[in-house]
Motif scaffolding. Structure first.
Motif, short mmCIF file in Angstrom:
data_model
loop_
_atom_site.label_atom_id
_atom_site.label_comp_id
_atom_site.label_asym_id
_atom_site.label_seq_id
_atom_site.Cartn_x
_atom_site.Cartn_y
_atom_site.Cartn_z
N VAL A 42 -8.10 12.87 33.74
CA VAL A 42 -6.65 12.70 33.56
C VAL A 42 -5.89 12.87 34.86
CG1 VAL A 42 -6.71 13.45 31.16
CG2 VAL A 42 -6.27 15.13 32.99
N CYS A 43 -6.57 13.39 35.87
CA CYS A 43 -5.81 13.77 37.08
C CYS A 43 -5.25 12.54 37.79
CB CYS A 43 -6.72 14.55 38.03
SG CYS A 43 -5.87 14.99 39.56
N PRO A 44 -3.94 12.51 38.04
CA PRO A 44 -3.35 11.34 38.69
C PRO A 44 -3.77 11.20 40.15
CG PRO A 44 -1.68 13.02 38.38
CD PRO A 44 -2.92 13.51 37.68
N THR A 45 -4.23 12.27 40.78
CA THR A 45 -4.69 12.13 42.16
C THR A 45 -6.20 12.10 42.25
OG1 THR A 45 -4.66 14.50 42.60
CG2 THR A 45 -2.63 13.31 43.02
N GLY A 46 -6.86 12.15 41.10
CA GLY A 46 -8.29 11.97 41.07
C GLY A 46 -9.12 13.10 41.64
N ILE A 47 -8.61 14.32 41.58
CA ILE A 47 -9.38 15.42 42.14
C ILE A 47 -10.00 16.27 41.03
CG2 ILE A 47 -8.03 15.56 44.25
CD1 ILE A 47 -6.75 18.08 42.91
N ASP A 48 -10.88 17.14 41.44
CA ASP A 48 -11.54 18.05 40.50
C ASP A 48 -11.01 19.46 40.74
OD1 ASP A 48 -13.15 19.58 38.96
OD2 ASP A 48 -15.05 18.71 39.66
N THR A 100 -0.02 28.49 40.73
CA THR A 100 -0.65 27.19 40.90
C THR A 100 -1.44 26.87 39.65
OG1 THR A 100 -2.66 28.13 41.81
CG2 THR A 100 -0.99 27.45 43.39
N VAL A 101 -1.90 25.64 39.58
CA VAL A 101 -2.82 25.28 38.50
C VAL A 101 -4.19 25.79 38.91
CG1 VAL A 101 -3.92 23.39 37.29
CG2 VAL A 101 -1.47 23.32 37.75
N THR A 102 -4.71 26.70 38.12
CA THR A 102 -5.93 27.41 38.51
C THR A 102 -7.02 27.21 37.45
OG1 THR A 102 -4.52 29.08 39.50
CG2 THR A 102 -6.84 29.66 39.21
N VAL A 107 -5.19 20.50 48.56
CA VAL A 107 -3.95 19.83 48.91
C VAL A 107 -3.67 18.65 47.97
CG1 VAL A 107 -4.79 18.13 50.59
CG2 VAL A 107 -2.57 19.19 50.93
N GLY A 108 -4.73 18.07 47.40
CA GLY A 108 -4.54 16.93 46.52
C GLY A 108 -3.94 17.28 45.18
N CYS A 109 -3.92 18.54 44.81
CA CYS A 109 -3.38 18.93 43.51
C CYS A 109 -1.88 19.07 43.57
CB CYS A 109 -4.01 20.24 43.03
SG CYS A 109 -3.25 20.82 41.50
N ILE A 110 -1.18 18.24 42.83
CA ILE A 110 0.27 18.28 42.85
C ILE A 110 0.82 19.16 41.73
CG2 ILE A 110 0.51 16.05 43.98
CD1 ILE A 110 1.06 14.86 41.20
N THR A 111 -0.04 19.89 41.05
CA THR A 111 0.31 20.78 39.94
C THR A 111 1.12 20.08 38.86
OG1 THR A 111 2.41 21.70 40.74
CG2 THR A 111 0.40 22.73 41.55
N CYS A 112 0.63 18.92 38.45
CA CYS A 112 1.31 18.23 37.37
C CYS A 112 0.87 18.77 36.01
CB CYS A 112 1.01 16.74 37.44
SG CYS A 112 -0.73 16.39 37.14
N ALA A 113 -0.20 19.55 36.01
CA ALA A 113 -0.64 20.27 34.81
C ALA A 113 -1.24 19.38 33.74
CB ALA A 113 0.48 21.11 34.22
N LEU A 114 -1.50 18.10 34.07
CA LEU A 114 -2.11 17.24 33.06
C LEU A 114 -3.53 17.72 32.72
CD1 LEU A 114 -0.93 13.67 34.07
CD2 LEU A 114 0.03 15.27 32.40
N CYS A 115 -4.22 18.30 33.73
CA CYS A 115 -5.56 18.82 33.46
C CYS A 115 -5.49 20.02 32.51
CB CYS A 115 -6.28 19.18 34.75
SG CYS A 115 -5.37 20.34 35.78
N ILE A 116 -4.38 20.75 32.54
CA ILE A 116 -4.23 21.86 31.58
C ILE A 116 -4.17 21.30 30.17
CG2 ILE A 116 -2.81 23.82 30.89
CD1 ILE A 116 -1.79 24.05 33.70
S1 SF4 Z 1 -2.60 19.74 38.12
FE1 SF4 Z 1 -2.49 17.56 38.11
S2 SF4 Z 1 -2.98 17.02 40.21
FE2 SF4 Z 1 -3.66 19.09 39.94
S3 SF4 Z 1 -5.75 18.87 39.35
FE3 SF4 Z 1 -4.58 19.02 37.49
S4 SF4 Z 1 -4.20 16.92 36.93
FE4 SF4 Z 1 -4.87 16.90 39.06
#
Ligand code: SF4
Ligand code: SF4
Lengths: 483, 303
Positions: free
Chosen positions: A272-278, A236-238, A285-294
């Motif tokens: 940057v998060c497209p679902t607006g979570i931290d 997961t994105v951790t 559950v809101g993290c779709i692992t799009c990795a933009l935060c990475i």
């Molecule tokens: S991986 Fe994507 S959805 Fe999950 S927290 Fe990062 S930016 Fe948001």
């Protein structure tokens, strides 16, 4: 951490918090672009590919022909009675999702899910029309005026155009694409086509343009299944809190580097998060692992001269290892675990079985329904007649002559409702039109003393020994009633 | 609504209020629903209210509200039936114009007629002839190749139009077998002898001279000297394997003593001519249908 909510304000219903995600560039962002381009290209181009099947079949490479109950996919043509191929593919898709989830977590959600692709697309439109995060927030708060209305109208018009171009393109899978295209734009297409386009455009417009992460969080069942499927060994994105915490502003942490962690609380990961979570609050559950935060955090780390990967793809187990000072496990090793291999085995097993069935299937088919009421007919000369409805299938794009034969049932002959009893014989031949089923009512008559028994109808395409279909049926006689 | 639950407390990880219950250490968070959900819910209520106004819905004392659209399921059915009739109209018109002998030359029409006939059969004929048209004792099996009055399309149609032994229809199939026993025409012993002879015709019993003589005197008029029957009188063929009223000695004795003679309604006037044609085509298609004989010019000349 979060402020505790004001209890007097707590409502049963929460207003959607709009998400203004910031533009970001980085490795994963580029992967997302590539996958979006690929998905849309495949989706758009597929119906326009041609495939020559001869004069009797459509030339569209991929076609779901509901009217004629055929499913064409390049060289493969699926008939209704072979629906198990489609069912098998659907099962493979399902298990494929499990497999992907087990191996790389919610990769489907983050990259390939249509909802993600469309949300991403619409968020780019937002940026294009209204500017990046801050400009959009300002505009959101600004009172309604001509300028704001104009911007909104332009934006929604673009949403609508994209919805029409994407959602609407679905119909071309169900009819000859070039013909339907012409018909559609000249207003002569079937009303069903317009209704479908209207529905899909509207749903794309609403779900992609306005619902966005609400679909992922409240409407889609998949995240719920996934929460049950993911464990500490899932990728997961951790956010590596052992490394980031306690967080402090850049200034403070530069003053006391031993006290504070690497996170400088710049909030870029949230922006940057497209679902607006931290993501720093842990897996959710809101993290779709799009990795933009990475991408975002890696850039920050680069700028402040820290190693990348404060937020990274990692399993929770691996994060623990890292916390204990051990080197991270290689991703490949994270992927190859028993659960993944088990899914892979099942998935590949079904796939191989389907391939085998595809390779060995014949293009000649036969189903036989016996008349049960009455089960037999006594004829005036004492012989016994049974009636059968045969359905001969020619699954090739050319007419073929086929021989139908009785195997077993000594002394029996047959004739059909389109021939005379005088022509009764052990075999008969019929030409089955291309890609068609020929129903044939067959009367089998056996000598007076025949006992009830099973026999076989055999259909063989002329000159093609392999193209044989058999069907065993019962022949009932009066003797059976009083043995 | 937004009451603070007395037992509710803040969940540490999410900062959300709990609902105040605990099940095996698991607490439920009082997460608010999204507001759009609420609006969707309201929209559904509005839709439902509107729906119940335009469509019949509210139960009243004796019936329900009519709905402003005037929709009824009966009306819907009526529309469907009309639409179905409209799609069938061409076939029906073609069938109405065609003599039934011509039907085999038009396979498409034939198929339609057989399908329509099968449906009509299920409504009108199964009561006697059975769902599979296999009949039963006293009711002819329409699948076999034995026909009392003939099995070509034209003859079957005539049988359907005028029935069997239907009073009031001049063209009905009429044949009468005397009550040899109950009217005292033959003695029981004689009947027994005739029955023996009759069964011998199909090899079911040993023949006897007395029976043969009695047969020649009393029965051959209709059934023919060899017992082959006559379609002109609807007299059964006694030499084949099919026995309408049973093929045991007792059956045959009973049939000579006080014959059972079946009736069939004349369907003229009860069913329209096209349906009757369809029924004839269906019965003909069951496997025993015969070719229509070519008209014989001499036969026409000598009435
Ligand atoms: S991986 Fe994507 S959805 Fe999950 S927290 Fe990062 S930016 Fe948001
Ligand atoms: S982007 Fe990285 S440094 Fe900035 S707040 Fe997020 S985790 Fe902390």
């Amino acid at each position: 951490m979060n402020k505790p909510p004001d209890m007097t304000q707590l409502s049963l219903y929460a207003k959607r918090e709009p998400v203004f995600n910031r533009r970001i560039d980085g490795k994963f962002r580029r992967i997302k672009w590539a996958i979006m381009a690929l998905c849309l290209a495949v989706y758009w181009v597929t119906p326009w590919l041609r495939w020559d099947r001869g004069p009797y079949a459509p030339t569209q490479a991929v076609l779901i022909d509901l009217a004629h109950r055929r499913f064409y996919m390049f060289g493969i043509e699926i008939w209704p009675h072979e629906f198990y191929f489609v069912a098998g593919l659907l099962i493979m898709a399902g298990i494929g999702l499990f497999l992907v989830t087990s191996a790389v977590g919610r990769a489907w959600c983050g990259y390939a899910c249509p909802q993600t692709v469309w949300t991403d697309l619409f968020q780019h439109v937002d940026r294009l029309i209204d500017g990046d995060r801050n400009a959009r927030m300002r505009l959101y708060k600004a009172p309604w005026g001509p300028a704001k209305i104009a911007r909104r109208l332009v934006k929604w018009a673009i949403y609508l155009a994209i919805s029409l171009a994407t959602g609407g393109a679905w119909i071309y899978y169900f009819a000859d694409a070039p013909t339907l295209w012409t018909e559609f734009w000249s207003g002569t297409a079937d009303p069903v086509a317009y209704a479908t386009v209207a529905t899909l455009t509207a749903t794309t417009f609403v779900l992609g343009g306005f619902m966005r992460e609400q679909v992922c969080i409240y409407m889609c069942p998949w995240p719920r299944i996934q929460t049950a499927m993911t464990d500490e060994k899932s990728l997961t994105v951790t956010y590596k809190d052992f490394r980031g915490e306690p967080r402090a502003s850049l200034k403070k942490s530069q003053k006391a580097p031993d006290v504070f962690g690497d996170c400088i609380d710049c909030n870029q990961c949230v922006a940057v998060c497209p679902t607006g979570i931290d993501i720093r609050q842990g897996p959710q559950v809101g993290c779709i692992t799009c990795a933009l935060c990475i991408d975002a955090c890696d850039r920050v780390m680069h700028d402040i001269g820290r190693p990348r990967g404060l937020i990274d793809y990692a399993t929770l187990d691996d994060a623990e290892r890292e916390k204990a000072g051990q080197p991270p496990t290689r991703h490949l090793k994270l992927i190859w675990r028993p659960r993944t291999l088990a899914y892979l085995a099942v998935w590949a097993g079904i796939g191989l079985a389907l391939l085998f069935a595809l390779g060995t299937r014949v293009h000649t088919g036969l189903t036989v329904a016996k008349d049960r009421n009455p089960p037999y007919i006594l004829l005036s000369d004492g012989s016994v007649r049974g009636a059968y409805t045969l359905r001969l299938r020619n699954m090739e794009g050319r007419p073929r002559r086929m021989e139908i034969a009785i195997v077993g049932l000594p002394g029996a002959v047959m004739w059909t409702d389109d021939s005379a009893r005088a022509d009764a014989a052990r075999t008969l031949t019929r030409t089955i039109p291309a890609d068609a089923t020929l129903p044939l009512r067959v009367y089998v008559v056996a000598p007076p003393t025949t006992a009830a028994q099973d026999f076989t109808f055999r259909v063989t395409a002329e000159g093609e020994a392999r193209e044989t279909a058999l069907s065993e049926v019962t022949f009932d006689t009066p003797q059976e009633a009083n043995p | 609504m937004a009451e603070h639950h007395p037992k509710g407390r803040l969940d540490e990880a999410t900062n959300t209020e709990t609902v105040g219950h605990e099940w095996d250490g698991i607490e439920e968070l009082n997460t608010p629903l999204p507001r759009w959900w609420l609006w969707t819910f309201y929209a559904c209520i509005v839709f439902a209210l509107g729906y119940s106004v335009v469509y019949p819905a509210w139960p009243m004392l004796s019936s329900a509200t009519q709905g402003t659209l005037g929709w009824t399921s009966r009306g819907e059915l009526d529309k469907d039936m009309k639409a179905a009739a409209a799609t069938r109209a061409k076939t029906v018109a073609a069938l109405a114009d065609m003599r039934i002998e011509e039907l085999p030359k038009h396979p498409e029409l034939m198929r339609a007629a057989v399908a329509g006939g099968a449906a009509a059969f299920r409504i009108n004929c199964v009561q006697c002839h059975g769902a599979g048209a296999a009949g039963s004792k006293g009711f002819p099996n329409l699948n076999d190749d034995d026909w009392l009055w003939g099995g070509d399309l034209k003859t079957i149609e005539t049988t359907l139009l005028h029935g069997i032994r239907q009073p009031g229809d001049d063209a009905t199939r009429m044949s009468i077998m005397p009550n040899f026993g109950s009217d005292g025409l033959l003695t029981a012993a004689q009947i027994d002898a005739v029955a023996g002879h009759v069964l011998s015709l199909s090899g079911k019993a040993r023949g006897n001279a007395e029976g043969a003589k009695l047969f020649a005197d009393n029965c051959a008029v209709c059934h023919g000297p060899a017992g082959k029957g006559s379609r002109q009188f609807g007299a059964p063929n006694l030499t084949d394997a099919i026995w309408l009223d049973g093929g045991t000695k007792d059956d045959v004795v009973a049939q000579i003593g006080k014959p059972h003679m079946g009736v069939m309604p004349a369907w003229t006037g009860r069913l329209d001519p096209v349906t009757i044609k369809m029924l004839a085509a269906y019965v003909h298609s069951l496997g025993g249908g015969e070719q229509t004989p070519a008209p014989e010019p001499e036969a026409a000349a000598t009435p």
